[in-house]
Design an enzyme around this catalytic site. Structure first.
Site, PDB file in Angstrom:
ATOM      1  N   GLU A 169       0.822  -1.208   0.000  1.00 11.73           N
ATOM      2  CA  GLU A 169       0.000   0.000   0.000  1.00 11.73           C
ATOM      3  C   GLU A 169       0.860   1.264   0.000  1.00 11.73           C
ATOM      4  O   GLU A 169       0.477   2.287  -0.578  1.00 11.73           O
ATOM      5  CB  GLU A 169      -0.976  -0.001   1.176  1.00 11.73           C
ATOM      6  CG  GLU A 169      -1.996  -1.133   1.158  1.00 11.73           C
ATOM      7  CD  GLU A 169      -2.778  -1.224  -0.147  1.00 11.73           C
ATOM      8  OE1 GLU A 169      -2.957  -0.188  -0.817  1.00 11.73           O
ATOM      9  OE2 GLU A 169      -3.191  -2.339  -0.513  1.00 11.73           O
ATOM     10  N   HIS A 184       3.746   6.262  -5.445  1.00 14.77           N
ATOM     11  CA  HIS A 184       3.295   6.595  -6.794  1.00 14.77           C
ATOM     12  C   HIS A 184       2.516   7.909  -6.774  1.00 14.77           C
ATOM     13  O   HIS A 184       2.656   8.758  -7.667  1.00 14.77           O
ATOM     14  CB  HIS A 184       2.427   5.448  -7.321  1.00 14.77           C
ATOM     15  CG  HIS A 184       2.223   5.455  -8.800  1.00 14.77           C
ATOM     16  ND1 HIS A 184       1.319   4.603  -9.414  1.00 14.77           N
ATOM     17  CD2 HIS A 184       2.766   6.179  -9.804  1.00 14.77           C
ATOM     18  CE1 HIS A 184       1.340   4.799 -10.714  1.00 14.77           C
ATOM     19  NE2 HIS A 184       2.207   5.760 -10.987  1.00 14.77           N
TER      20      HIS A 184
END
Length: 714
Positions: free
Chosen positions: A503, A509
């Site tokens: 996660e 990202h």
């Protein structure tokens, strides 16, 4: 223009009204209401973090109404502009629209996914079709699309920068896929379908949450919990006490078919009860039974795809994905199924031998698998999960594992702060500081299971990154780990450790998004690309330099002995036949539901499931799908319809990318920076295949994935 969703989990990522609110105030009916609703203006907290201490349930509905009203007015102004269409007065103007609606939607998705209540659930069901209608009003606006199409057709002459050119191509395709080229009568039909689908998805979410809650297994006799640690029993007793079931033990259901405690429960009857509670949670023929809901969703999706000119829903969905076609996905599966099922059958034979050696006098069942496979693992690798858990205390994993790897690869540092309001007391907040000392965002983490939290684990944004809008990311991770009893340490399994790294890969990202336009920023990428950075980040959990930094005993502070480390590594390919087969089974179900043509008869859910698994050779009786159709949250609500294959597709990408790291010196700042620059910071600004080839030097190979899972020799 980013599409809005009301989701309990936006990914896993993000990539997720007219009735009266609970104070009786209607939307937009007074200046007083507007001035006191904290959602209607940008937060003054750092990075526009949500003021959860000021937001009431009654604030959401009027804020949604006002947000939709404002964006529609903005879009009408663009559509009716008398000036000739330009990139600036059309695409940039669209990017600047809907700021309020995006803010409300992000915050609402946060709380409905992780800390919902009956009022929020009611709002969720009522606002979902309105948001769908709102999206339709934009995508099906003929005058607006005429401007978009004019710029798209002339894009080669406009000399746009690469990101702007990508935005033109992306928005044009999204409008076309949303029905912009349909006739007026077909647009009316599409709007009806979208409204019905939104209502059904919201209904499904709430049915499933209630089904999981009601399906929790209550145990009265502690002997039925043989095999569990005292800490586990204390936590189950705490669960029961919270439900006023004093003197009992309550096992809450995780979102997957198999449940974590099946690995430790020695009482076979208890295992069977727990498995059945999970397997049938949403098939009780009561108000929480999801089967009719998903039949209707599947049927409507097929009809929508036909209306839009596609043979099935999967063909429509995959147009803007890396895979492009259902046939490409089916071919990908075909490469994996034979080796995966063969390995699973071999693993089943090993387990049956242990059962027979112990004179079990029964054939292996799904609820036996994890309990006996743990014994096989101990025999083969001498690895006991309870032996390694003391080295994985959750805060240590976070600070000295997850954050440490991000520091070593990308130069990030993290500082906890306690002055930012949160939506639930277990949530923690951290400043995220870049290598040059500048702060790039805020990170929230919410790791413990609650009854009012959707199952699974996910990441999403409360605030999105956009240079155009001047916003930086505010990102959260949510998991569902068992909360320890008061005074006990939060010790987690290595699977949980991997989930934390996963996660946080999504979070990275998002944090490294460096885009002008929100639509293309960070994790706003295709479903079969978005899991690439998250699964890639899992690799660092076992990387020697990282593991030795966080795997320390919670009592003694001593590092995990090398002998245990070696056992974990040697066991990495253990049970991979089962693991891969259960995921393939779920992904195959997803694709088959969404390859149904519009004229297919209504399906009996359980029969469809059985026939589908048999057709693909994934009908191993001891290996049920990771998610059955009736509780497959990903595909009926969370944006993974015809997209669950993405986890395996991106596993191919992440393993191949990690092979590049191993070939080029492993964990180094230079390598991390290259990955950040060429993958993590690019968002959706480059065609995915080209982005990957630019980094790797060639198309992705499935070889590294097969090696990691032990399907072929290294």
């Amino acid at each position: 223009m980013k599409t809005l969703f009301i989701l309990p989990l936006a990914v896993f990522v993000g990539i997720m009204t007219s009735c009266k609110n609970n104070t009786g105030t209607s939307a937009g009916n007074s200046a007083d209401s507007a001035s006191t609703n904290p959602l209607l203006t940008a937060s003054t907290l750092p990075f526009q973090a949500p003021p959860f201490d000021k937001i009431k349930d009654s604030d959401y509905e009027p804020a949604f109404e006002e947000g939709m009203k404002q964006q529609l007015a903005e879009m009408e102004k663009i559509a009716n502009n008398s000036d000739a269409p330009t990139f600036e007065n059309t695409f940039v103007a669209m990017e600047k629209s809907g700021v309020l609606l995006q803010r409300v939607n992000n915050i609402f998705n946060t709380v409905t996914g992780a800390n919902t209540d009956s009022v929020l659930q009611k709002i969720q069901e009522e606002v979902a079709p309105k948001l769908a209608a709102h999206q339709d009003a934009i995508h099906l606006n003929a005058k607006l699309f005429k401007r978009i199409e004019a710029i798209y057709n002339n894009r080669a002459q406009l000399k746009l920068d690469p990101e702007s050119a990508r935005l033109v191509e992306y928005d044009y395709l999204e409008f076309v896929l949303a029905g912009a080229k349909l006739s007026d009568s077909d647009k009316v039909t599409l709007k009806k379908f979208n409204g019905q689908l939104a209502s059904l998805s919201a209904k499904y979410t709430n049915q499933l949450l209630a089904a999981a809650k009601a399906g929790a297994l209550a145990i009265s006799d502690t002997t039925e919990l043989a095999g569990l640690s005292q800490g586990d029993k204390d936590a189950l007793a705490q669960n029961a006490k919270a439900k006023k079931l004093d003197g009992k033990y309550l096992i809450a259901l995780q979102n997957t078919t198999q449940q974590p405690l099946l690995q430790s429960l020695a009482n076979r009857t208890t295992r069977e009860k727990l498995f059945n509670a999970s397997y049938t949670r949403a098939e009780k023929s009561d108000s929480n039974d999801t089967r009719n809901t998903i039949i209707n969703i599947a049927k409507l999706r097929a009809e929508k795809a036909k209306l839009l000119g596609y043979p099935d829903y999967a063909s429509w969905v995959l147009q803007d994905q890396m895979a492009k076609t259902p046939q490409a996905v089916d071919k990908f599966f075909a490469q994996l199924v034979p080796a995966a099922t063969a390995k699973a059958k071999s693993e089943a034979a090993d387990i049956q031998k242990v059962i027979d050696q112990q004179k079990g006098s029964f054939q292996l069942q799904p609820y036996d698998w994890n309990f006996y496979s743990e014994q096989v693992r101990k025999q083969k690798f001498d690895l006991d999960e309870n032996e390694i858990k003391p080295y994985f205390e959750i805060n240590n994993v976070l600070q000295n594992g997850v954050f440490y790897a991000a520091n070593q690869l990308y130069g990030l540092t993290f500082k906890e702060r306690h002055d930012i309001p949160v939506y639930q007391k277990d949530v923690r907040v951290f400043d995220v500081i870049d290598k040059d000392g500048s702060q790039i965002g805020l990170f929230y983490c919410d790791y413990f299971k609650r009854d009012n939290k959707s199952g699974g684990a996910w990441m999403s944004n409360m605030v999105d990154q956009s240079k155009l809008l001047g916003t930086k990311p505010v990102i959260y991770n949510v998991c569902n780990f068992t909360k320890p009893a008061p005074g006990q340490p939060a010790l987690i399994s290595f699977d949980d450790v991997t989930t934390m790294f996963h996660e946080f890969g999504h979070a990275l990202h998002g944090f490294f998004g460096d885009q002008q336009y929100l639509t293309l920023s960070g994790t706003n990428v295709a479903r079969d690309f978005v899991e690439f950075p998250s699964q890639f980040n899992e690799h660092w959990a076992l990387y020697p330099q990282v593991l030795q930094h966080y795997a320390t005993h919670y009592k003694t502070g001593k590092p995990m002995p090398q002998v245990l480390v070696d056992k974990i590594k040697k066991a990495a390919t253990f049970n991979q036949g089962y693991s891969l087969t259960e995921i393939l089974a779920a992904a195959s179900l997803d694709m088959q539901w969404h390859q149904l043509p519009a004229n297919a008869p209504l399906q009996d859910v359980d029969k469809f499931e059985a026939v589908s698994l048999a057709k693909t050779g994934l009908n191993l009786s001891q290996v049920p799908p990771r998610y059955r159709s009736s509780y497959f949250l990903h595909i009926w609500t969370n944006g993974y319809a015809a997209g669950y294959y993405a986890y395996l597709w991106t596993e191919m990408l992440d393993d191949d990318a990690f092979a590049w790291f191993k070939e080029n010196g492993g964990l180094t700042r230079a390598n991390g920076q290259r990955f950040r620059d060429m993958i993590l910071s690019r968002g959706n600004t480059i065609e995915y295949g080209k982005m990957y080839r630019d980094f790797r030097g060639h198309d992705p190979s499935i070889k590294a994935m097969e090696q990691k899972r032990g399907l072929i020799a290294e």
